[in-house]
Structures are given as C-alpha cells and as structure tokens.
Write a protein that holds these residues in place. Structure first.
Motif, PDB file in Angstrom:
ATOM      1  N   SER A   4       0.958  -1.245  -0.056  1.00 16.47           N
ATOM      2  CA  SER A   4      -0.033  -0.095  -0.098  1.00 16.47           C
ATOM      3  C   SER A   4       0.862   1.283   0.022  1.00 16.47           C
ATOM      4  N   ASP A   5       1.925   1.225   0.654  1.00 16.75           N
ATOM      5  CA  ASP A   5       2.846   2.452   0.742  1.00 16.75           C
ATOM      6  C   ASP A   5       3.327   2.684  -0.718  1.00 16.75           C
ATOM      7  N   VAL A   6       3.900   1.750  -1.477  1.00 18.63           N
ATOM      8  CA  VAL A   6       4.149   1.976  -2.633  1.00 18.63           C
ATOM      9  C   VAL A   6       3.204   2.529  -3.582  1.00 18.63           C
ATOM     10  N   LEU A   7       1.961   1.737  -3.615  1.00 20.23           N
ATOM     11  CA  LEU A   7       0.681   2.274  -4.381  1.00 20.23           C
ATOM     12  C   LEU A   7       0.259   3.764  -3.979  1.00 20.23           C
ATOM     13  N   MET A   8       0.585   3.876  -2.762  1.00 19.92           N
ATOM     14  CA  MET A   8       0.041   5.376  -2.302  1.00 19.92           C
ATOM     15  C   MET A   8       1.003   6.532  -2.716  1.00 19.92           C
ATOM     16  N   PHE A   9       2.425   5.851  -2.658  1.00 12.75           N
ATOM     17  CA  PHE A   9       3.291   6.994  -3.090  1.00 12.75           C
ATOM     18  C   PHE A   9       3.339   7.490  -4.547  1.00 12.75           C
ATOM     19  N   ILE A  10       3.029   6.425  -5.414  1.00 13.18           N
ATOM     20  CA  ILE A  10       2.980   6.512  -6.981  1.00 13.18           C
ATOM     21  C   ILE A  10       1.669   7.485  -7.218  1.00 13.18           C
ATOM     22  N   GLY A  11       0.589   7.182  -6.647  1.00  8.87           N
ATOM     23  CA  GLY A  11      -0.753   7.802  -6.764  1.00  8.87           C
ATOM     24  C   GLY A  11      -1.351   7.803  -8.130  1.00  8.87           C
ATOM     25  N   ALA A  12      -2.033   8.807  -8.444  1.00  6.07           N
ATOM     26  CA  ALA A  12      -3.075   8.892  -9.625  1.00  6.07           C
ATOM     27  C   ALA A  12      -2.472   9.669 -10.712  1.00  6.07           C
ATOM     28  N   GLY A  13      -3.295   9.967 -11.860  1.00  4.47           N
ATOM     29  CA  GLY A  13      -2.782  10.657 -12.932  1.00  4.47           C
ATOM     30  C   GLY A  13      -2.516  12.274 -12.560  1.00  4.47           C
ATOM     31  N   SER A  14      -1.665  12.861 -13.432  1.00  7.37           N
ATOM     32  CA  SER A  14      -1.363  14.173 -13.544  1.00  7.37           C
ATOM     33  C   SER A  14      -2.713  15.034 -13.734  1.00  7.37           C
ATOM     34  N   GLY A  15      -3.055  16.006 -13.287  1.00  9.69           N
ATOM     35  CA  GLY A  15      -4.103  16.936 -13.571  1.00  9.69           C
ATOM     36  C   GLY A  15      -5.517  16.398 -12.973  1.00  9.69           C
ATOM     37  N   SER A  16      -5.407  15.387 -12.141  1.00 10.90           N
ATOM     38  CA  SER A  16      -6.512  14.566 -11.673  1.00 10.90           C
ATOM     39  C   SER A  16      -6.844  15.131 -10.145  1.00 10.90           C
ATOM     40  N   THR A  17      -7.817  14.317  -9.340  1.00 12.72           N
ATOM     41  CA  THR A  17      -8.153  14.709  -8.039  1.00 12.72           C
ATOM     42  C   THR A  17      -7.021  13.866  -7.362  1.00 12.72           C
ATOM     43  N   GLY A  18      -6.535  13.064  -7.796  1.00 11.83           N
ATOM     44  CA  GLY A  18      -5.431  12.052  -6.857  1.00 11.83           C
ATOM     45  C   GLY A  18      -4.075  12.619  -6.555  1.00 11.83           C
ATOM     46  N   GLY A  19      -3.411  11.981  -5.516  1.00 10.86           N
ATOM     47  CA  GLY A  19      -2.250  12.675  -5.289  1.00 10.86           C
ATOM     48  C   GLY A  19      -1.147  11.809  -5.664  1.00 10.86           C
ATOM     49  N   GLY A  20       0.034  11.733  -4.778  1.00 10.48           N
ATOM     50  CA  GLY A  20       1.098  10.992  -4.981  1.00 10.48           C
ATOM     51  C   GLY A  20       2.077  11.597  -6.035  1.00 10.48           C
ATOM     52  N   ILE A  21       3.222  11.156  -6.373  1.00  8.31           N
ATOM     53  CA  ILE A  21       4.066  11.644  -7.425  1.00  8.31           C
ATOM     54  C   ILE A  21       3.468  11.712  -8.682  1.00  8.31           C
ATOM     55  N   LYS A  22       2.449  10.829  -8.885  1.00 13.14           N
ATOM     56  CA  LYS A  22       1.729  10.502 -10.373  1.00 13.14           C
ATOM     57  C   LYS A  22       2.368   9.420 -10.894  1.00 13.14           C
ATOM     58  N   VAL A  23       1.329   8.821 -11.896  1.00  9.73           N
ATOM     59  CA  VAL A  23       1.961   7.658 -12.723  1.00  9.73           C
ATOM     60  C   VAL A  23       2.869   7.981 -13.493  1.00  9.73           C
ATOM     61  N   THR A  24       2.658   9.343 -14.323  1.00  7.21           N
ATOM     62  CA  THR A  24       3.484   9.601 -15.373  1.00  7.21           C
ATOM     63  C   THR A  24       4.817   9.809 -14.786  1.00  7.21           C
ATOM     64  N   THR A  25       4.985  10.570 -13.602  1.00  5.70           N
ATOM     65  CA  THR A  25       6.319  10.761 -13.106  1.00  5.70           C
ATOM     66  C   THR A  25       7.180   9.255 -12.863  1.00  5.70           C
ATOM     67  N   PHE A  26       6.445   8.317 -12.419  1.00  8.05           N
ATOM     68  CA  PHE A  26       6.669   7.036 -11.852  1.00  8.05           C
ATOM     69  C   PHE A  26       7.342   6.334 -13.372  1.00  8.05           C
ATOM     70  N   ALA A  27       6.255   6.580 -14.333  1.00 11.36           N
ATOM     71  CA  ALA A  27       6.515   5.769 -15.464  1.00 11.36           C
ATOM     72  C   ALA A  27       7.580   6.494 -16.244  1.00 11.36           C
ATOM     73  N   LEU A  28       7.971   7.891 -16.278  1.00 12.07           N
ATOM     74  CA  LEU A  28       9.094   8.369 -16.846  1.00 12.07           C
ATOM     75  C   LEU A  28      10.436   7.953 -16.337  1.00 12.07           C
ATOM     76  N   LEU A  29      10.234   7.891 -14.903  1.00 11.35           N
ATOM     77  CA  LEU A  29      11.546   7.360 -14.506  1.00 11.35           C
ATOM     78  C   LEU A  29      11.899   5.866 -15.014  1.00 11.35           C
ATOM     79  N   GLY A  30      10.890   4.973 -15.081  1.00 12.96           N
ATOM     80  CA  GLY A  30      10.940   3.632 -15.537  1.00 12.96           C
ATOM     81  C   GLY A  30      11.687   3.684 -17.000  1.00 12.96           C
ATOM     82  N   PHE A  31      11.061   4.375 -17.570  1.00  7.58           N
ATOM     83  CA  PHE A  31      11.577   4.708 -19.201  1.00  7.58           C
ATOM     84  C   PHE A  31      12.994   5.147 -19.237  1.00  7.58           C
ATOM     85  N   VAL A  32      13.600   6.029 -18.250  1.00 11.88           N
ATOM     86  CA  VAL A  32      14.975   6.404 -17.934  1.00 11.88           C
ATOM     87  C   VAL A  32      15.800   5.219 -17.858  1.00 11.88           C
ATOM     88  N   ILE A  33      15.423   4.485 -16.856  1.00  5.37           N
ATOM     89  CA  ILE A  33      15.983   3.264 -16.397  1.00  5.37           C
ATOM     90  C   ILE A  33      16.410   2.277 -17.677  1.00  5.37           C
TER      91      ILE A  33
END
Length: 445
Positions: free
Chosen positions: A296-325
C-alpha cells in the motif's frame, strides 16, 4: 533559485495561496460551535480537518458522523468539492500556462503531441472539468441512493444525502465517510463498493485524459502519450495491486479471510483503488499484514494521474523514471516511449519531484517517530498517506497528538500542491544558456 521563486512563478503562487485561503475559511467554519454535535472543535483539529478536506485526503481526528453536526458535514462536503474541482482545474490551467511559455515551434509540437488545449482555452478547461465532475458524481450518487433505499431501507432524503456525500468523496478522492467504520459494513455489497471504486478511478485519471478520449476514444493510435501512460499505468497498478493485496490478505481473518473467494477479490480491488488516493476502506486497515502495508505504501506514493483529484508523485512521473532506467540499461542515447522521445528537461523534472517527495516522506517519518510512540511501519504508512493525500490509516491518526497533527497537516498541504506547483515552476523556469562547461565524469555506483 531566486528566479524560480520570483515573478515567473506567479501562477504557482496563486494556486498555493488560493488553497491556503480556502483552508483558513474552512478552519474558521469548523471552529464554530454550530459545526460540532457536542463540544466545539479545537483550532488544531479544525485546521487538520479543513486541510484534509481541501487537500482531498480523508485523514480524520474525529469520526465525521458523530463529531460534526449536519452543518459541519456540509462544510466538509463543500471543502472536498472545492478542493477536488480546484486541483483538477488549476493543474490543467497551469499546464496551459507552461505550454504558453514555450517558443512557438515547441508549443505547436507540444500541442500536436499531447492534444492539449491552447493557452486561450481556459474557459473550455473549466467547462470540461465541471461537466466531468457533475456527470461522474451524479451517476455515482444515483446508484448509491438507489442501493441505500432498496437494500438498506433508508428514507429517500437520507439516502440522497448519503449518496451525494460519498459520490463527492469518491470522485474527489477525498476519503471521508459518514460511518465510523468507513465502508467496512458494505464489504460484501458490490452495489456500494464498485461504484465508489470506479468513481475514485475516474477522479484519478485527470481532465487531460478525458479531453483526449472525448476526441479520439475510438482511435487509441491518436491518443496522446500522456493519456496512454496514464491509462496503461492505472490498469497495471490496479491489476498488480489487486493481485498482491488479495494474495497477502487471503487467509487473514482480520480482513478478508472470512469472506467468500469472490468477495476477497472485490475487497482487494477496492483497497487497491483506494490506495490510488481514494482513502475509503472496506476492510480494517489496522489489521492488515505488514506486507500489505508495504504494498500500500508503494501504491500510495505513486498515486494517480496528473491533473486529477488524486495525489502521489503521479503515474506519469513514475513511468518516466522507468523509461529512463530502461534506456540506461539498454545503452540507448535517448529516452523514448511510444515512439516518442522524452525531453531531457522532463526527465530532470520527474527525477526532482520524485526525490524531493522521498525527502519529505523521510523527514516526515523521522519527525513523527520522535513525536509518537508508534513503530516505523505504522508511522511510514501514516506519513505516506498524508503526503500522497490518500487518507488510509492504520488507526493512529487520532493518537499522534497535536504536534503530530500539525506535521501531518503540513504534509497534506505540501503533498497536495507540491508536485503540481513544482512541476509548473520547473517548466516555467526553463532557460537557455549560450555556453556549456567542460565535461567531466565522476564515478557512479
């Protein structure tokens, strides 16, 4: 840094001060004697509740139904709606401001790729957010109201109120409930749990995704990269989280162990969607296994989408870091996704937001460990829930003391506005140098 905090960052400052003003007004209203059933709320608890509602978090010092009066509940409802609507609107408008700061060629390329609206279409953004909000909330409220009347013999007036309140709470990802056990009494009822879960997912996608789907919902090939990443990551995280949570809680009698197999899967799905920033719970989170808390900690930290009502670092941020790696592991010179190259500026922004978020969570956890007697796993869960504006808790929110509440209040405010305003500020601060320093390679790893 001076330029970053100067006039160029005025739009971000407007967002911060607007939310701060609403929080202060909400604190004043919740401090009134008429807002509480018995003894009036203290200033710290009123501030905590107002911040939690405006920042659509859902952490609560007091039980919402028993402590607050009908007037107090209406204030919380209004604060949730303002907070959810405001963050969707302002973050979308900030995206337009960022687009407007780019050069003509870059702006045209950006709009062609992301299908975003032009800088002059603020009215269209606001209208679009209003339509999405009202449609999703109305549909959710209708289903819930019908269920409360038909399945639980609630009077139509109370059923309407319950339906509307929880529809707003779900779509805004606020997490407030009018029952002491949140949604635990409905853990076996798909007509309550599934509409709420779907409303949370809908609120967590963001208006930029809806703008793309409205134009090209039948042609995925024309979707923007942002929409593809948001929808894809939402599906992956929801499916993976449901599988992981259900597996770890399958035989836990304190949560899902006594339910039928199909209901265990539904409970796992409900909890997973709520970690995306929803905050409601259909099982006792405090009785979950430590492994489930970590997931749950991991899922909460990632959060929802940018420009949404959700929080976290946002799924796009997480995905971009994955693409960089992935690009670094493959030895590729450019970072790409979906046959599109990711600009280096955007990569640095994603890394900055992620690392600063880690720093805030680490610092908040350290301070809370000093202020409270609770162990690391519970404190870390609470801190991430506050920073990612989720609202789930292991049951320690009311017992962390006034100092702990002030720390969580700060984390909710920073976590709600930090990624949005920081991302805009970094983009607006983008500069071009006419020189480059000599290159030198320090050792890494």
């Amino acid at each position: 840094m001076k330029n970053l905090l100067g006039p160029i960052n005025t739009p971000s400052r407007v967002v911060v001060f607007a939310f701060l003003a609403v929080i202060l007004v909400g604190t004043g209203l919740l401090s009134l004697p008429v807002a509480a059933e018995g003894e009036r709320a203290s200033l710290p608890s009123a501030l905590f509740t107002a911040t939690s509602a405006v920042c659509v978090t859902g952490l609560a010092v007091h039980d919402t139904a028993s402590h607050w009066s009908f007037f107090g509940e209406l204030v919380i409802l209004a604060l949730m709606q303002i907070g959810g609507f405001g963050i969707m609107t302002l973050s979308s408008i900030l995206a337009l401001v960022v687009s407007g700061r780019l050069g003509l060629r870059a702006r045209l390329n950006t709009q062609a790729e992301t299908k975003t609206l032009g800088p002059g279409d603020v009215r269209q953004v606001v209208t679009g957010v209003v339509k999405v909000t009202l449609v999703v909330e109305a549909l959710t409220a209708a289903v819930l109201t019908a269920r409360f009347v038909a399945g639980y013999d609630e009077p139509i007036g109370r059923a309407l109120y319950y339906g509307a309140f929880h529809a707003v709470s779900a779509f805004t990802n606020a997490g407030f409930a009018l029952w002491p056990d949140s949604m635990m009494r409905f853990v076996t009822d798909p007509w309550v749990c599934l509409p709420l879960a779907l409303a949370v997912v809908a609120g967590g996608l963001g208006f930029p995704v809806y703008a793309v789907l409205r134009e090209n919902w039948r042609r995925p090939s024309r979707w923007s990269l942002h929409a593809k990443i948001t929808l894809g990551m939402t599906a992956v995280l929801t499916a993976g989280g449901t599988l992981a949570i259900t597996a770890t809680e399958w035989n836990n009698p304190g949560t899902m162990g006594l339910l039928a197999p199909g209901l265990r899967i539904m409970a796992g799905f409900f909890h997973t969607t709520m970690t995306r920033s929803g905050g409601l719970n259909s099982v006792d989170t405090s009785q979950m296994n430590e492994n489930s808390w970590l997931i749950s900690d991991v899922l909460m930290f990632i959060g929802a989408g940018s420009g949404s009502t959700g929080g976290g670092i946002k799924v796009t941020t997480f995905a971009l870091l994955g693409f960089v790696i992935l690009a670094e592991v493959r030895g590729e010179p450019d970072v790409s996704a979906g046959r599109r190259r990711i600009p280096e500026q955007l990569q640095r922004q994603a890394l900055t937001i992620a690392l600063l978020s880690v720093a805030f969570v680490a610092l908040g956890t350290f301070v809370m460990m000093m202020l409270t007697p609770f162990k690391l796993d519970r404190v870390l869960f609470e801190v991430i829930s506050a920073f990612a504006t989720v609202g789930l808790s292991t049951g320690i929110t009311a017992d962390v003391g006034t100092a702990g509440h002030l720390v969580l209040t700060t984390l909710m405010f920073v976590g709600r506005l930090g990624p949005v305003t920081l991302g805009a500020a970094l983009a607006l601060h983008m500069q071009t140098r006419r020189f480059r320093y000599p290159e030198e390679r320090p050792l890494v790893g």
